[in-house]
Design an enzyme around this catalytic site. Structure first.
Site, PDB file in Angstrom:
ATOM      1  CB  CYS A 194     -44.369 -80.231 -38.060  1.00 34.72           C
ATOM      2  SG  CYS A 194     -46.049 -80.548 -38.587  1.00 34.72           S
TER       3      CYS A 194
ATOM      4  CG  HIS B  49     -43.983 -81.612 -34.521  1.00 35.16           C
ATOM      5  ND1 HIS B  49     -44.847 -80.577 -34.261  1.00 35.16           N
ATOM      6  CD2 HIS B  49     -44.646 -82.466 -35.353  1.00 35.16           C
ATOM      7  CE1 HIS B  49     -45.984 -80.794 -34.910  1.00 35.16           C
ATOM      8  NE2 HIS B  49     -45.889 -81.925 -35.565  1.00 35.16           N
TER       9      HIS B  49
ATOM     10  CG  ASN C   1     -49.458 -81.836 -35.212  1.00 35.45           C
ATOM     11  OD1 ASN C   1     -48.870 -80.751 -35.284  1.00 35.45           O
ATOM     12  ND2 ASN C   1     -49.154 -82.861 -35.979  1.00 35.45           N
TER      13      ASN C   1
HETATM   14  N1  ACO Z   1     -62.087 -91.900 -34.507  1.00 34.13           N
HETATM   15  C1  ACO Z   1     -62.434 -93.181 -34.577  1.00 34.13           C
HETATM   16  N2  ACO Z   1     -61.970 -94.022 -35.543  1.00 34.13           N
HETATM   17  C2  ACO Z   1     -61.115 -93.511 -36.445  1.00 34.13           C
HETATM   18  C3  ACO Z   1     -60.708 -92.158 -36.410  1.00 34.13           C
HETATM   19  C4  ACO Z   1     -61.245 -91.348 -35.395  1.00 34.13           C
HETATM   20  N3  ACO Z   1     -60.910 -90.038 -35.281  1.00 34.13           N
HETATM   21  N4  ACO Z   1     -59.863 -91.946 -37.437  1.00 34.13           N
HETATM   22  C5  ACO Z   1     -59.717 -93.101 -38.084  1.00 34.13           C
HETATM   23  N5  ACO Z   1     -60.467 -94.045 -37.489  1.00 34.13           N
HETATM   24  C6  ACO Z   1     -60.600 -95.462 -37.846  1.00 34.13           C
HETATM   25  C7  ACO Z   1     -60.274 -95.691 -39.305  1.00 34.13           C
HETATM   26  O1  ACO Z   1     -61.404 -95.461 -40.114  1.00 34.13           O
HETATM   27  C8  ACO Z   1     -59.862 -97.148 -39.304  1.00 34.13           C
HETATM   28  O2  ACO Z   1     -61.024 -97.910 -39.289  1.00 34.13           O
HETATM   29  P1  ACO Z   1     -61.102 -99.291 -40.134  1.00 34.13           P
HETATM   30  O3  ACO Z   1     -60.024-100.151 -39.561  1.00 34.13           O
HETATM   31  O4  ACO Z   1     -62.473 -99.759 -39.845  1.00 34.13           O
HETATM   32  O5  ACO Z   1     -60.841 -98.881 -41.546  1.00 34.13           O
HETATM   33  C9  ACO Z   1     -59.205 -97.315 -37.933  1.00 34.13           C
HETATM   34  O6  ACO Z   1     -59.642 -96.216 -37.131  1.00 34.13           O
HETATM   35  C10 ACO Z   1     -57.695 -97.348 -37.976  1.00 34.13           C
HETATM   36  O7  ACO Z   1     -57.235 -96.239 -38.727  1.00 34.13           O
HETATM   37  P2  ACO Z   1     -55.720 -96.055 -39.003  1.00 34.13           P
HETATM   38  O8  ACO Z   1     -55.512 -94.830 -39.835  1.00 34.13           O
HETATM   39  O9  ACO Z   1     -55.120 -97.337 -39.471  1.00 34.13           O
HETATM   40  O10 ACO Z   1     -55.190 -95.751 -37.545  1.00 34.13           O
HETATM   41  P3  ACO Z   1     -53.728 -95.847 -36.984  1.00 34.13           P
HETATM   42  O11 ACO Z   1     -53.687 -96.840 -35.921  1.00 34.13           O
HETATM   43  O12 ACO Z   1     -52.693 -95.864 -38.071  1.00 34.13           O
HETATM   44  O13 ACO Z   1     -53.583 -94.420 -36.291  1.00 34.13           O
HETATM   45  C11 ACO Z   1     -52.694 -92.205 -36.574  1.00 34.13           C
HETATM   46  C12 ACO Z   1     -53.730 -93.213 -37.044  1.00 34.13           C
HETATM   47  C13 ACO Z   1     -52.922 -91.910 -35.110  1.00 34.13           C
HETATM   48  C14 ACO Z   1     -52.839 -90.927 -37.375  1.00 34.13           C
HETATM   49  C15 ACO Z   1     -51.312 -92.838 -36.824  1.00 34.13           C
HETATM   50  O14 ACO Z   1     -51.159 -93.228 -38.148  1.00 34.13           O
HETATM   51  C16 ACO Z   1     -50.217 -91.932 -36.448  1.00 34.13           C
HETATM   52  O15 ACO Z   1     -49.927 -91.759 -35.285  1.00 34.13           O
HETATM   53  N6  ACO Z   1     -49.539 -91.337 -37.442  1.00 34.13           N
HETATM   54  C17 ACO Z   1     -48.499 -90.380 -37.185  1.00 34.13           C
HETATM   55  C18 ACO Z   1     -48.755 -89.238 -37.987  1.00 34.13           C
HETATM   56  C19 ACO Z   1     -49.134 -88.038 -37.200  1.00 34.13           C
HETATM   57  O16 ACO Z   1     -49.190 -87.956 -35.992  1.00 34.13           O
HETATM   58  N7  ACO Z   1     -49.342 -87.043 -37.993  1.00 34.13           N
HETATM   59  C20 ACO Z   1     -49.610 -85.757 -37.502  1.00 34.13           C
HETATM   60  C21 ACO Z   1     -49.348 -84.777 -38.557  1.00 34.13           C
HETATM   61  S1  ACO Z   1     -47.831 -84.967 -39.266  1.00 34.13           S
HETATM   62  C22 ACO Z   1     -46.733 -84.320 -38.295  1.00 34.13           C
HETATM   63  O17 ACO Z   1     -47.039 -83.501 -37.492  1.00 34.13           O
HETATM   64  C23 ACO Z   1     -45.362 -84.763 -38.467  1.00 34.13           C
END
Ligand code: ACO
Length: 309
Positions: free
Chosen positions: A95, A234, A264
Site C-alpha cells: 500500500c 492510503h 482498500n
Molecule cells: N462481517 C461480519 N462480522 C465479521 C466480519 C465481517 N466481514 N469480519 C469479521 N467479523 C467478526 C469476527 O469474526 C469477530 O467475531 P467474534 O468476535 O465472534 O470472533 C468480530 O467480527 C470482530 O472481529 P475483529 O477482527 O476483532 O474486528 P475488529 O473490530 O478488529 O475490526 C478490522 C477488523 C476492521 C479489519 C480492523 O482490525 C481494522 O480496521 N484493521 C486495520 C487494518 C486494515 O484496514 N487493513 C487493511 C489492509 S492493510 C493496509 O491497507 C495498510
C-alpha cells in the site's frame, strides 16, 4: 459491489463493514487483469498530457497483484500502449507502492537522464483475497490510477520525503508466500497464496508509526500541518484517518477520503484519490497547493512525500 451485495454471498452486513471501516462499495473486475486497468490509466494520462506513447522514457507500475512475475505488469502496459522507447518495471511495496514509485520516478527525472515517465498504482486484489474469509475479503477492491511526470525547470515536485520499512513486522500482512520446491528440497511447508492480515496489528502500526512519519516529513520541509492544503493517505479505513487527524492535530476535512466508494485498493488508492481531486477541480495544478501523500502497508512499509502541485 455494495456491502449488501457481499452479504448475499457471505455472512456479513452493511452495518458491520461500514461502521468499522467506512467502506460502502468496491469495484471488482469480471475478467480484466491488472495490466488492463493500468494500460487504461496510461492511455488516459497520455491523452490529458497530449503526449504520444513513444515520448515516454519509463513506466513504473506499483502493484502487489501483477498479472504474473514475468513479464512485469509494466512491460505488459508498455506493449499494450506501444511505448517503444520506454523501460518498464514493477515496484512492490504494497500500500506504500505508489509513494515509493513516485519518489523513484522523481529521482530518475531529477537526474536529467529522463524526461517523461508514468507512475501507476494498479491492483486486482479480488484475485488474491480469500473469498471464504469475511474478515479480509470485504475490505479490498480493484482499481488503478496514475500520474505522468515531465521534467521541468520550475520548483521541484517533492519538497521533502521520508520512506520507511520494517521487515521484522512483515508477517502481519502477507500474500503469495511460496517455499522451496524441487527434487532437492526437504521443505514440507505449504504455500500460502491468499492475502492474510492481522487486522489489529496493522491498525496499531498505522496509528502509531504513520503520524510520526508525516510530522517528520513536514519538519524536513520546514512546514507545519497548517501549511498543508490536503492530505492524501492510503485508503484502508476511515477510523485510521480519524485517529491520524487527531494525532497530527489537523482538521479531518483536509484528509481526502474515497474508500467508501472503492474499498482498500492498495497501491492504487492514493493515485485514484489524486485523480478524482484533479477532475473535481480541488487541485488546480498551478503550483499553489501543498499536499501530503502517505502510504502504509505490507512489508511493513510506510512513507510520506510532501509535494507542491
Ligand atoms: N462481517 C461480519 N462480522 C465479521 C466480519 C465481517 N466481514 N469480519 C469479521 N467479523 C467478526 C469476527 O469474526 C469477530 O467475531 P467474534 O468476535 O465472534 O470472533 C468480530 O467480527 C470482530 O472481529 P475483529 O477482527 O476483532 O474486528 P475488529 O473490530 O478488529 O475490526 C478490522 C477488523 C476492521 C479489519 C480492523 O482490525 C481494522 O480496521 N484493521 C486495520 C487494518 C486494515 O484496514 N487493513 C487493511 C489492509 S492493510 C493496509 O491497507 C495498510
Amino acid at each position: 459491489m455494495t456491502n449488501d451485495d457481499l452479504s448475499q454471498i457471505m455472512e456479513t452486513s452493511d452495518e458491520w463493514i461500514s461502521s468499522r471501516t467506512g467502506i460502502r462499495r468496491r469495484h471488482i473486475v469480471r475478467d480484466e487483469n491488472t495490466s488492463d486497468l493500468a494500460s487504461n490509466v496510461a492511455q488516459q494520462l497520455l491523452k490529458k498530457a497530449s503526449l504520444a506513447a513513444e515520448d515516454l522514457d519509463f513506466i513504473i507500475v506499483a502493484t502487489v497483484s501483477p498479472d504474473g512475475n514475468m513479464p512485469s505488469t509494466a512491460s505488459l502496459v508498455q506493449a499494450k500502449i506501444g511505448a517503444s522507447k520506454a523501460f518498464a518495471f514493477d515496484l512492490t511495496a504494497a500500500c506504500s507502492g505508489f509513494v515509493y514509485a513516485l519518489s523513484v520516478a522523481d529521482k530518475l527525472i531529477a537526474s536529467g537522464a529522463y524526461h517523461n515517465g508514468i507512475v501507476i498504482g494498479a491492483e486486482v486484489l479480488s484475485k488474491i483475497v480469500d473469498w471464504s474469509d469475511r474478515s479480509t475479503s470485504v475490505l479490498f477492491g480493484d482499481g488503478a490510477g496514475g500520474v505522468l511526470l515531465q521534467a521541468s525547470s520550475d520548483t521541484p515536485l517533492i519538497l521533502a520525503e521520508s520512506l520507511k520499512s520494517d521487515g521484522n513486522r512483515g508477517m502481519s500482512l502477507t500474500s503469495n508466500l511460496t517455499h522451496a520446491n524441487s527434487p532437492f528440497s526437504k521443505s514440507e511447508s505449504e504455500d500460502d497464496l491468499f492475502l492474510k492480515m492481522d487486522g489489529r496489528a496493522i491498525f496499531d502500526f498505522a496509528v502509531r508509526d504513520v503520524p510520526k512519519n508525516i510530522l517528520e516529513s513536514l519538519e524536513k520541509a520546514e512546514l507545519s500541518p497548517d501549511d498543508i492544503d490536503y492530505l492524501l493517505l492510503h485508503q484502508a479505513n476511515s477510523r485510521i484517518l480519524d485517529k491520524m487527524a487527531r494525532k497530527i492535530k489537523t482538521e479531518r476535512h483536509k484528509f481526502l477520503q474515497n474508500m467508501q466508494e472503492y474499498g482498500n485498493t492498495s497501491a492504487a488508492s492514493i493515485p485514484i484519490l489524486l485523480s478524482e481531486a484533479v477532475d473535481a477541480g480541488t487541485f488546480k495544478l498551478d503550483g499553489s497547493q501543498k499536499l501530503v501523500l502517505t502510504g502504509f502497508g505490507g512489508g511493513l512499509t510506510w512513507g510520506t512525500l510532501v509535494v507542491k502541485i
